[in-house]
Design an enzyme around this catalytic site. Structure first.
Site, PDB file in Angstrom:
ATOM      1  N   ASN A 155     -11.801 -31.160  -6.751  1.00 35.43           N
ATOM      2  CA  ASN A 155     -11.443 -30.431  -7.963  1.00 35.43           C
ATOM      3  C   ASN A 155     -10.628 -31.370  -8.836  1.00 35.43           C
ATOM      4  OD1 ASN A 155     -10.558 -28.707  -9.926  1.00 35.43           O
ATOM      5  ND2 ASN A 155      -9.302 -27.425  -8.581  1.00 35.43           N
ATOM      6  N   TRP A 156     -11.274 -31.885  -9.890  1.00 31.81           N
ATOM      7  CA  TRP A 156     -10.596 -32.869 -10.745  1.00 31.81           C
ATOM      8  C   TRP A 156      -9.583 -32.210 -11.679  1.00 31.81           C
ATOM      9  CZ3 TRP A 156     -14.896 -36.780 -12.711  1.00 31.81           C
ATOM     10  CH2 TRP A 156     -15.330 -37.550 -11.620  1.00 31.81           C
ATOM     11  N   LYS A 157      -9.614 -30.893 -11.766  1.00 26.42           N
ATOM     12  CA  LYS A 157      -8.712 -30.177 -12.685  1.00 26.42           C
ATOM     13  C   LYS A 157      -8.860 -30.756 -14.108  1.00 26.42           C
ATOM     14  CE  LYS A 157      -5.998 -28.964  -8.711  1.00 26.42           C
ATOM     15  NZ  LYS A 157      -4.724 -28.556  -8.135  1.00 26.42           N
TER      16      LYS A 157
ATOM     17  N   GLU B 188      -4.413 -21.838 -10.310  1.00 24.84           N
ATOM     18  CA  GLU B 188      -3.932 -22.314 -11.611  1.00 24.84           C
ATOM     19  C   GLU B 188      -4.501 -21.478 -12.752  1.00 24.84           C
ATOM     20  OE1 GLU B 188      -4.962 -26.402 -10.918  1.00 24.84           O
ATOM     21  OE2 GLU B 188      -3.350 -26.511  -9.441  1.00 24.84           O
TER      22      GLU B 188
ATOM     23  N   GLY C 181      -0.395 -29.598  -4.549  1.00 23.97           N
ATOM     24  CA  GLY C 181       0.273 -30.642  -5.322  1.00 23.97           C
ATOM     25  C   GLY C 181       1.711 -30.908  -4.909  1.00 23.97           C
TER      26      GLY C 181
ATOM     27  N   GLU D 193      -6.146 -21.615  -0.157  1.00 24.41           N
ATOM     28  CA  GLU D 193      -5.262 -22.576  -0.813  1.00 24.41           C
ATOM     29  C   GLU D 193      -3.899 -21.935  -1.026  1.00 24.41           C
ATOM     30  OE1 GLU D 193      -7.333 -25.921  -3.207  1.00 24.41           O
ATOM     31  OE2 GLU D 193      -7.001 -24.248  -4.531  1.00 24.41           O
TER      32      GLU D 193
ATOM     33  N   GLY E 194      -7.552 -31.805  -4.525  1.00 22.17           N
ATOM     34  CA  GLY E 194      -7.159 -31.958  -5.921  1.00 22.17           C
ATOM     35  C   GLY E 194      -6.787 -33.406  -6.204  1.00 22.17           C
ATOM     36  N   GLY E 195      -5.485 -33.677  -6.213  1.00 20.41           N
ATOM     37  CA  GLY E 195      -4.955 -34.992  -6.589  1.00 20.41           C
ATOM     38  C   GLY E 195      -5.680 -36.180  -5.972  1.00 20.41           C
TER      39      GLY E 195
ATOM     40  N   SER F  91      -2.640 -30.256  -0.875  1.00 17.59           N
ATOM     41  CA  SER F  91      -2.069 -31.520  -0.421  1.00 17.59           C
ATOM     42  C   SER F  91      -2.871 -32.199   0.682  1.00 17.59           C
ATOM     43  CB  SER F  91      -0.607 -31.324   0.019  1.00 17.59           C
ATOM     44  OG  SER F  91       0.183 -30.920  -1.082  1.00 17.59           O
TER      45      SER F  91
ATOM     46  N   HIS G  36      -9.243 -19.965  -9.025  1.00 20.17           N
ATOM     47  CA  HIS G  36      -8.216 -20.933  -8.617  1.00 20.17           C
ATOM     48  C   HIS G  36      -6.837 -20.420  -9.044  1.00 20.17           C
ATOM     49  CE1 HIS G  36      -5.893 -24.609  -8.265  1.00 20.17           C
ATOM     50  NE2 HIS G  36      -6.849 -25.066  -7.488  1.00 20.17           N
TER      51      HIS G  36
END
Ligand code: 13P
Length: 252
Positions: free
Chosen positions: A9-11, A98, A173, A167, A236-237, A213, A96
């Site tokens: 997930n590149w966000k 976010e 993150g 999640e 993610g990151g 994470s 998600h």
């Protein structure tokens, strides 16, 4: 036998088409020979056409980070299932945290999005998870509520190719992932709820994955052979660093 799955997930990254192409290019080159794991990359909408042009293997699936529940019409700023499919998208992240937090997505919207994705033949990646860590290892009611409301009104079999990502928001993150054992407990719990709503076959067929994470060092621990019921990860990151993401896929 179900394959494990790794989803990126590149966000809201990277900031340019050029960077997106470069990242996608490096990742797909690096995992060309991976056979035993499914890989899905979910860039921002606007990068979909760019990354598609540098896909080195059809084995990497393209995903989006959202979808709108209506099929067409006067919905400023929204993207339909047909639009996504015209760019080769096969998977879609829905609900998600976010989006729940910053865009005010409700359980009802998420339920509608799941139905729209399924109707179009897209694979929904439903995200659920509690906001704060309460008692370690205990899965709070909110997770059950999120799963139940997202799958409301579906018929047995509808969601059988679906994916549910556990999640916990406090792990996203933060560099503090849930432990593999607790994540596996959540996976079993989620599967039980799905079984209750949609039956045994669907519950066995879906894939439950973990996100929060995950990095090159810990990825494999979430789906090692000692951990039952966890069949992939949502990253993610670390998915923005090609080398790390390639390592994650290979380790899985
Ligand atoms: P991080 O891997 O950056 O914690 O993000 C997880 C996530 O939100 C994936 O959807």
């Amino acid at each position: 036998m179900k394959k494990n799955i790794v989803i990126a997930n590149w966000k809201m990254n990277p900031q340019s088409a050029q960077e997106a192409r470069r990242l996608f290019d490096t990742i797909t080159k690096g995992i060309r020979r991976v056979k035993k794991t499914d890989v899905v990359i979910c860039p921002p909408f606007v990068h979909l056409p760019d990354v598609k042009s540098v896909r080195h293997t059809q084995k990497v699936f393209l995903g989006s980070q959202d979808i709108f529940w209506e099929e067409k019409g006067a919905y400023t700023g929204e993207i339909s299932s047909r639009m996504l499919q015209s760019f080769g998208v096969t998977h879609v992240i829905i609900g998600h945290s976010e989006r729940r937090r910053w865009l005010g997505e409700t359980d009802e919207m998420i339920n509608n999005k799941i139905k729209t994705a399924l109707k179009a033949g897209l694979v929904p990646i439903l995200c659920v998870g509690e906001w704060v860590r309460e008692i370690p290892g205990e899965i709070p009611d909110i997770v059950e509520n999120q799963v139940r409301s997202a799958l409301k009104g579906l018929k047995k079999g509808d969601f059988k190719n679906g994916i549910i990502a556990y999640e916990p928001v406090w792990a996203i993150g933060t560099g503090r992932p849930e432990t593999p054992d607790n994540a596996a407990k959540a996976a079993l719990f989620i599967r039980k709820i799905v079984r209750d709503i949609l039956g045994k076959k669907t519950a066995e067929h879906i894939r439950v994955i973990y996100g929060g994470s995950v990095n090159a060092e810990n990825a494999a621990s979430f789906i090692s052979k000692d951990i039952r019921g966890m069949e992939g990860i949502l990253v993610g990151g670390a998915s923005l660093r090609a080398d790390d993401f390639i390592k994650i896929v290979k380790s899985v």
